[in-house]
Design an enzyme around this catalytic site. Sequence first.
Site, short mmCIF file in Angstrom:
data_model
loop_
_atom_site.label_atom_id
_atom_site.label_comp_id
_atom_site.label_asym_id
_atom_site.label_seq_id
_atom_site.Cartn_x
_atom_site.Cartn_y
_atom_site.Cartn_z
CB CYS A 404 43.84 33.44 -15.89
SG CYS A 404 44.44 31.67 -15.64
CG ASN A 405 42.29 39.35 -18.87
OD1 ASN A 405 41.04 39.32 -19.13
ND2 ASN A 405 43.26 39.92 -18.52
#
Length: 799
Positions: A404-405
Amino acid sequence: MDELSYSPVYDEKTLHFLDQQFSRINDECYVDHAGATLYSNEQIKKSSDDLLQSLYTNPHSHGVNGNLTEDIVDNVRYRILDHFHTNQDEYSVIFTSGSTASLKLVAETFNFNNDGSAEAAGNFVYLQDNHTSVLGMRDVTFQRGAKVVCIDHISAFKLLGCNNRNNDSPKDRKNNSLFVYPAQCNFSGLKYPLNWIKNIKQGCLNAHVKTNSNWFILLDAACYAGTSDLNLSYYKPDFICLSFYKLFGYPTGLGALLVKNDSAFTLQKTFYGGGTVDIVLSSKMHHVKRQSLSQRFEDGTISFLSIISLQYGFQILSSITMKSISEHVFSLARYLHHSLLLLHHENGAPVVKLYADTNYKDKNLQGGIVSFNLLRANGDYVGYMEVSNIAALHKIHLRTGCFCNPGTCQRHLGLTDRQILKNYDTGFTCGGTSDLINGIPTGAVRISFGYMSTVEDAKIIIKMIKQCFVSGKEVLKVPKWWNDFEFQLSTKYKGVVTKIDNDFSPIKTVSNEKSPDCQNVITNYNIEVRDRNCRLAKIFIYPIKSCGAYEVQDSWKLTSKGLLYDREWMIVTSAGVSLTQKHEVRLCLIKPVIDLKNNELILNYPDVPSIKIPLLISSYTAEKNEICKGKVCRHKVEGIDCGIEVSEWLSLALGRPNLKLIRQWGSVKQELSFASQSQYLLVNLSSISWLADRIPKTSDLDKSTMLHRFRSNFAIEGCAPFKETNWKMLEIGNCQFEVEGICNRCQMICIDQKTSEKTVEPLRTLAEEFCGKIKFGIYLANKNNKNNVLKVGEEINFN
Ligand SMILES: *Cc1c(COP(=O)(O)O)cnc(C)c1O
């Protein structure tokens, strides 16, 4: 060069305490603490004892003794603030469902326009290296009129380390701007400088965004707070978001937004509900919101029972101290990082491409995270799905992908926006399984340590990598680029930080020579064995999906759906999901036998008397057999419940309650039975022997179990190895089949179908031989076969 040594941070007493608290980890290696950390026995025991002994009411109700729940919840607020070295005079706690909800709350309520005039609204500024939950804020703030500005990693360090303070007077500040950044990067574990807060407040970014603004800082502490001490008496961001399961594992669905009281005026909400108003008229549009910030922002009934359990989590952290915890996870990450850095293949090429933002020398800059991809001896990347599969076999729980980055991931992998969009077009999605596109990784492997992690965890990971991914004898040495990197850190970046420049990328130092074992074996395999006569050697059916095979003795009928009775039944749990070997390995011990003479399906299981089930649908009765509807692998299926007797038999065999045997049925035309992929799977016995020959003699695999691990319908013999992978069509006797593709394999092939034991092979060798593409066997579909019969021994023709 010798292996690295490790000196522990925790004392004996702490180690002993943690041993007791987490005995349930057993021999698993859990290293996904940045995903969620583990809860301690003590927190759960104390929380449940507390609930069992108390009578907690809704915190809004005032009863017998005032409101006990409300008092305890307020105590927990103090406890939280205390943990972060502050108190309610300076900060307020708003409970939310987690960090993401806290970020959303700020995005939806932050007032970018200072005086409400038509003057342009302020800026929403974020780091490129943020969590997706922060990226989601920009669309909301943009809609609300903010100018959206993204700052990349390198620029951030240049701009925000500044000393050029703004000398504007507060009167000139036309609007409010918001800056969001993570206290710790959940990809690389970099701890961003907290003195940026002061610098930004002093107008450090005004020149960059070309306005004088009142600056507010939202610190995403979701990752940082789990293993580091956040001292709000010294660093004073205006807003801080947290998720409690990242601190101590329990409860989930609970987080907080901490708000600096002086900055609370910038959050302006419209909605109200539950206890968030002092007065509201139901017939007229009139209400007055509560004065207290938390009371104004916590709409509805807060998660009060979960909140009560937080105090027991904080007790544990404070007994160990956050200072020890951050040193501990840092020391583990450093040990792992340095060990991987030294590791080289026999030919001298590195085994690990590390994605580091610091040199793991300073615990104030680096948290307990190590992210990397593995490299083969010829410099090719190993796909992270392969690493994840192999890790699972070693009971290692790690994380793969971009976590999620996307910003940090993109920076470290060196992907351009265009490449990412192109990858998306070719089928890559977040959380998907395309790990390499044209040999370039789409994500990485992440190891993240928590307060109860041990050096054994790090050692297990290193051992797994040495065992499965080092080619030849391992060589330990400090790579040349590392010294350059360290030198650069100490000069250009003054020991601070930043990324490993691409010129230091270890992969560049690798020669271009291709290792001979990885030459796309499938097409170029030079074979000694010529095709003799290619024949059908064995036919298997799997009457119950994911259970044992039944080997056909002589001949078997083909229907339009596939082999008669193949995957016609499945076992479903009380939740209505189909049970497979992924979740219950012992399914392979259920051995079905089809007795065509007596029209019976007989189920056998070790040490349990066998049971018989009628084969003919006509023998099912309305009162005994209900029709069930469910979802299997996203396909809607309809089936007949085979009754209570077999349901109890399954529960007895597998030791799981409430299982049901469902038979496929339905007026809907279902071309596939409960098969997950295709009508038939074919494997070539010569390909299996080829693979078996390559599995190291020292491995834990009994080679006689190989065939059954691939769970095929057809096994062929007399054909050259891997010949099958080039076929488009084939004919067995007078039945014709179309080839639908090569089968993608997963950990299922590591289950010995005879004993249900898990091994590392043959997945490891398969992955190694085929450069990470774990493919074996081909899928077939019927071509004009209706009511044909297949015989064992029949000749095969193909093209
Ligand atoms: C985990 C995490 C989040 C999101 O937290 P949720 O609990 O999923 O809302 C945001 N930012 C960072 C840095 C995180 O590590």
